[in-house]
Motif scaffolding. Structure first.
Motif, PDB file in Angstrom:
ATOM      1  N   THR A 199      -6.756   2.540   9.314  1.00 31.91           N
ATOM      2  CA  THR A 199      -8.085   2.891   9.821  1.00 31.91           C
ATOM      3  C   THR A 199      -8.130   4.367  10.235  1.00 31.91           C
ATOM      4  OG1 THR A 199      -7.431   2.166  12.024  1.00 31.91           O
ATOM      5  CG2 THR A 199      -8.537   0.551  10.636  1.00 31.91           C
ATOM      6  N   PRO A 200      -9.336   4.932  10.323  1.00 31.15           N
ATOM      7  CA  PRO A 200      -9.454   6.316  10.782  1.00 31.15           C
ATOM      8  C   PRO A 200      -8.781   6.498  12.142  1.00 31.15           C
ATOM      9  CG  PRO A 200     -11.535   5.585   9.866  1.00 31.15           C
ATOM     10  CD  PRO A 200     -10.646   4.373   9.944  1.00 31.15           C
ATOM     11  N   GLY A 201      -8.083   7.607  12.291  1.00 36.02           N
ATOM     12  CA  GLY A 201      -7.352   7.885  13.525  1.00 36.02           C
ATOM     13  C   GLY A 201      -5.893   7.479  13.467  1.00 36.02           C
ATOM     14  N   THR A 202      -5.521   6.649  12.479  1.00 33.25           N
ATOM     15  CA  THR A 202      -4.123   6.239  12.332  1.00 33.25           C
ATOM     16  C   THR A 202      -3.272   7.461  11.997  1.00 33.25           C
ATOM     17  OG1 THR A 202      -4.771   4.046  11.553  1.00 33.25           O
ATOM     18  CG2 THR A 202      -2.524   4.757  11.051  1.00 33.25           C
ATOM     19  N   LYS A 203      -2.124   7.582  12.653  1.00 39.62           N
ATOM     20  CA  LYS A 203      -1.207   8.698  12.412  1.00 39.62           C
ATOM     21  C   LYS A 203      -0.166   8.274  11.380  1.00 39.62           C
ATOM     22  CE  LYS A 203      -2.803  10.865  16.182  1.00 39.62           C
ATOM     23  NZ  LYS A 203      -4.218  10.872  16.217  1.00 39.62           N
ATOM     24  N   VAL A 204      -0.022   9.078  10.321  1.00 38.22           N
ATOM     25  CA  VAL A 204       0.989   8.831   9.293  1.00 38.22           C
ATOM     26  C   VAL A 204       1.733  10.134   9.027  1.00 38.22           C
ATOM     27  CG1 VAL A 204      -0.130   6.870   8.182  1.00 38.22           C
ATOM     28  CG2 VAL A 204      -0.733   9.156   7.481  1.00 38.22           C
ATOM     29  N   GLN A 205       2.955  10.026   8.526  1.00 40.21           N
ATOM     30  CA  GLN A 205       3.752  11.219   8.248  1.00 40.21           C
ATOM     31  C   GLN A 205       4.120  11.261   6.775  1.00 40.21           C
ATOM     32  OE1 GLN A 205       7.054  11.485  10.967  1.00 40.21           O
ATOM     33  NE2 GLN A 205       5.738  12.115  12.629  1.00 40.21           N
ATOM     34  N   PHE A 206       3.853  12.414   6.183  1.00 37.99           N
ATOM     35  CA  PHE A 206       4.189  12.657   4.785  1.00 37.99           C
ATOM     36  C   PHE A 206       5.256  13.738   4.736  1.00 37.99           C
ATOM     37  CE2 PHE A 206      -0.155  11.127   4.789  1.00 37.99           C
ATOM     38  CZ  PHE A 206      -0.190  10.253   3.714  1.00 37.99           C
ATOM     39  N   GLN A 207       6.133  13.642   3.736  1.00 35.99           N
ATOM     40  CA  GLN A 207       7.166  14.661   3.558  1.00 35.99           C
ATOM     41  C   GLN A 207       6.916  15.384   2.247  1.00 35.99           C
ATOM     42  OE1 GLN A 207      11.245  13.266   3.434  1.00 35.99           O
ATOM     43  NE2 GLN A 207      11.887  15.086   4.556  1.00 35.99           N
ATOM     44  N   LEU A 208       6.903  16.720   2.298  1.00 31.97           N
ATOM     45  CA  LEU A 208       6.675  17.503   1.085  1.00 31.97           C
ATOM     46  C   LEU A 208       7.819  17.307   0.100  1.00 31.97           C
ATOM     47  CD1 LEU A 208       5.348  20.903   2.505  1.00 31.97           C
ATOM     48  CD2 LEU A 208       4.042  19.130   1.313  1.00 31.97           C
ATOM     49  N   ALA A 209       7.486  16.931  -1.125  1.00 37.06           N
ATOM     50  CA  ALA A 209       8.493  16.773  -2.184  1.00 37.06           C
ATOM     51  C   ALA A 209       8.757  18.111  -2.869  1.00 37.06           C
ATOM     52  CB  ALA A 209       8.020  15.744  -3.213  1.00 37.06           C
ATOM     53  N   GLN A 210       7.795  19.030  -2.790  1.00 34.09           N
ATOM     54  CA  GLN A 210       7.929  20.373  -3.367  1.00 34.09           C
ATOM     55  C   GLN A 210       7.417  21.394  -2.366  1.00 34.09           C
ATOM     56  OE1 GLN A 210       5.526  20.210  -6.894  1.00 34.09           O
ATOM     57  NE2 GLN A 210       7.037  19.068  -8.060  1.00 34.09           N
ATOM     58  N   ALA A 211       7.949  22.595  -2.444  1.00 34.24           N
ATOM     59  CA  ALA A 211       7.488  23.677  -1.583  1.00 34.24           C
ATOM     60  C   ALA A 211       6.020  23.981  -1.894  1.00 34.24           C
ATOM     61  CB  ALA A 211       8.336  24.922  -1.795  1.00 34.24           C
ATOM     62  N   VAL A 212       5.287  24.442  -0.882  1.00 34.55           N
ATOM     63  CA  VAL A 212       3.870  24.774  -1.051  1.00 34.55           C
ATOM     64  C   VAL A 212       3.688  26.260  -0.776  1.00 34.55           C
ATOM     65  CG1 VAL A 212       1.536  24.379  -0.189  1.00 34.55           C
ATOM     66  CG2 VAL A 212       3.149  22.477  -0.299  1.00 34.55           C
ATOM     67  N   ASN A 213       3.148  26.983  -1.751  1.00 26.66           N
ATOM     68  CA  ASN A 213       2.859  28.408  -1.577  1.00 26.66           C
ATOM     69  C   ASN A 213       1.403  28.552  -1.152  1.00 26.66           C
ATOM     70  OD1 ASN A 213       5.422  29.387  -2.406  1.00 26.66           O
ATOM     71  ND2 ASN A 213       4.860  28.895  -4.500  1.00 26.66           N
ATOM     72  N   LEU A 214       1.203  29.115   0.009  1.00 29.91           N
ATOM     73  CA  LEU A 214      -0.146  29.302   0.541  1.00 29.91           C
ATOM     74  C   LEU A 214      -0.681  30.669   0.152  1.00 29.91           C
ATOM     75  CD1 LEU A 214       0.375  27.777   4.083  1.00 29.91           C
ATOM     76  CD2 LEU A 214      -0.510  26.667   2.054  1.00 29.91           C
TER      77      LEU A 214
ATOM     78  N   LEU B 228       0.827  -1.188   0.000  1.00 30.35           N
ATOM     79  CA  LEU B 228       0.000   0.000   0.000  1.00 30.35           C
ATOM     80  C   LEU B 228       0.872   1.252   0.000  1.00 30.35           C
ATOM     81  CD1 LEU B 228      -2.829   1.288   0.259  1.00 30.35           C
ATOM     82  CD2 LEU B 228      -2.570   1.103   2.740  1.00 30.35           C
ATOM     83  N   GLY B 229       0.618   2.161  -0.940  1.00 31.07           N
ATOM     84  CA  GLY B 229       1.346   3.424  -1.029  1.00 31.07           C
ATOM     85  C   GLY B 229       0.367   4.585  -1.025  1.00 31.07           C
ATOM     86  N   LEU B 230       0.687   5.643  -0.284  1.00 30.28           N
ATOM     87  CA  LEU B 230      -0.183   6.805  -0.171  1.00 30.28           C
ATOM     88  C   LEU B 230       0.613   8.085  -0.397  1.00 30.28           C
ATOM     89  CD1 LEU B 230      -1.924   5.892   3.229  1.00 30.28           C
ATOM     90  CD2 LEU B 230      -2.758   5.380   0.936  1.00 30.28           C
ATOM     91  N   GLU B 231      -0.045   9.109  -0.933  1.00 29.73           N
ATOM     92  CA  GLU B 231       0.563  10.438  -1.008  1.00 29.73           C
ATOM     93  C   GLU B 231      -0.529  11.491  -0.878  1.00 29.73           C
ATOM     94  OE1 GLU B 231       0.959  11.665  -5.684  1.00 29.73           O
ATOM     95  OE2 GLU B 231       2.525  10.388  -4.870  1.00 29.73           O
ATOM     96  N   LEU B 232      -0.147  12.660  -0.394  1.00 29.60           N
ATOM     97  CA  LEU B 232      -1.092  13.765  -0.286  1.00 29.60           C
ATOM     98  C   LEU B 232      -1.137  14.520  -1.614  1.00 29.60           C
ATOM     99  CD1 LEU B 232      -0.363  15.275   3.253  1.00 29.60           C
ATOM    100  CD2 LEU B 232      -2.061  13.578   2.570  1.00 29.60           C
ATOM    101  N   THR B 233      -2.332  15.037  -1.948  1.00 33.09           N
ATOM    102  CA  THR B 233      -2.504  15.779  -3.201  1.00 33.09           C
ATOM    103  C   THR B 233      -2.961  17.208  -2.988  1.00 33.09           C
ATOM    104  OG1 THR B 233      -4.749  14.908  -3.423  1.00 33.09           O
ATOM    105  CG2 THR B 233      -2.987  13.703  -4.561  1.00 33.09           C
ATOM    106  N   SER B 234      -3.618  17.504  -1.854  1.00 36.50           N
ATOM    107  CA  SER B 234      -4.074  18.871  -1.610  1.00 36.50           C
ATOM    108  C   SER B 234      -4.332  19.130  -0.128  1.00 36.50           C
ATOM    109  CB  SER B 234      -5.333  19.184  -2.414  1.00 36.50           C
ATOM    110  OG  SER B 234      -6.412  18.394  -1.986  1.00 36.50           O
ATOM    111  N   ILE B 235      -4.343  20.426   0.196  1.00 41.52           N
ATOM    112  CA  ILE B 235      -4.631  20.904   1.550  1.00 41.52           C
ATOM    113  C   ILE B 235      -5.694  21.981   1.420  1.00 41.52           C
ATOM    114  CG2 ILE B 235      -3.677  22.088   3.573  1.00 41.52           C
ATOM    115  CD1 ILE B 235      -0.924  21.091   2.753  1.00 41.52           C
TER     116      ILE B 235
ATOM    117  N   ALA C 197      -2.832  22.677  -4.057  1.00 42.40           N
ATOM    118  CA  ALA C 197      -2.195  21.427  -4.489  1.00 42.40           C
ATOM    119  C   ALA C 197      -0.868  21.231  -3.763  1.00 42.40           C
ATOM    120  CB  ALA C 197      -1.966  21.447  -5.993  1.00 42.40           C
ATOM    121  N   VAL C 198      -0.590  19.990  -3.388  1.00 41.96           N
ATOM    122  CA  VAL C 198       0.685  19.649  -2.761  1.00 41.96           C
ATOM    123  C   VAL C 198       1.232  18.388  -3.417  1.00 41.96           C
ATOM    124  CG1 VAL C 198       0.111  20.665  -0.518  1.00 41.96           C
ATOM    125  CG2 VAL C 198      -0.321  18.257  -0.900  1.00 41.96           C
ATOM    126  N   LYS C 199       2.532  18.200  -3.297  1.00 40.45           N
ATOM    127  CA  LYS C 199       3.199  17.000  -3.797  1.00 40.45           C
ATOM    128  C   LYS C 199       4.048  16.466  -2.656  1.00 40.45           C
ATOM    129  CE  LYS C 199       4.946  14.139  -6.858  1.00 40.45           C
ATOM    130  NZ  LYS C 199       4.370  12.829  -6.805  1.00 40.45           N
TER     131      LYS C 199
END
Length: 150
Positions: free
Chosen positions: A135-150, A89-96, A104-106
């Protein structure tokens, strides 16, 4: 006439300064601690979306740019759903979601819970064994591959 021109220039400069102060960048390499809201498994199809929320504030140079509880969206990047080649299983974030807008985030793809076990024959053909479940509530850590401009 000159006073109106000066007033307009002053207002434009003030607006520009305010927008510059509001704009912020989260640098690449920043870790985002996320608490899962959706449930995902390694049997789900690649591309399926999931939801989470930041587990803690994200601060840059002492300024909090994302508050804990900020909604994040992601997708499954690898799974066992493909009969020809199953993967852990592989996961990544796509947006905030920030102030009512989607940014959009990478992030780097992660494998929550580590790599699924393989038998020698499965490893030879690129298959994994077992089903990973987040499952819901599980803590995972993602690392930004690119800077995010807010």
């Amino acid at each position: 006439m000159r006073d109106k021109f000066i007033a307009v220039i002053t207002i434009v400069c003030a607006c520009f300064a305010a927008s510059s102060l509001a704009a912020a960048t989260i640098p690449a390499g920043t870790t985002l601690a996320v608490s899962m809201v959706s449930s995902v498994t390694s049997a789900d199809a690649v591309g399926r979306r999931f939801e989470g929320k930041t587990d803690q504030d994200v601060a840059v140079k002492g300024n909090v740019l994302l508050k804990a509880g900020t909604k994040v969206l992601g997708k499954i990047t690898a799974s066992r759903a493909n009969n020809r080649k199953s993967e852990p299983l592989g996961l990544e974030l796509t947006s905030i979601s920030v102030n009512g807008r989607t940014v959009a985030v990478k992030t780097d793809s992660i494998q929550p819970g580590g790599i699924s076990p393989k038998t020698a024959k499965q490893a030879q053909f690129g298959h994994t064994a077992g089903t990973s479940r987040v499952t819901p509530g599980t803590k995972v850590q993602f690392q930004l591959a690119q800077a995010v401009n807010l």
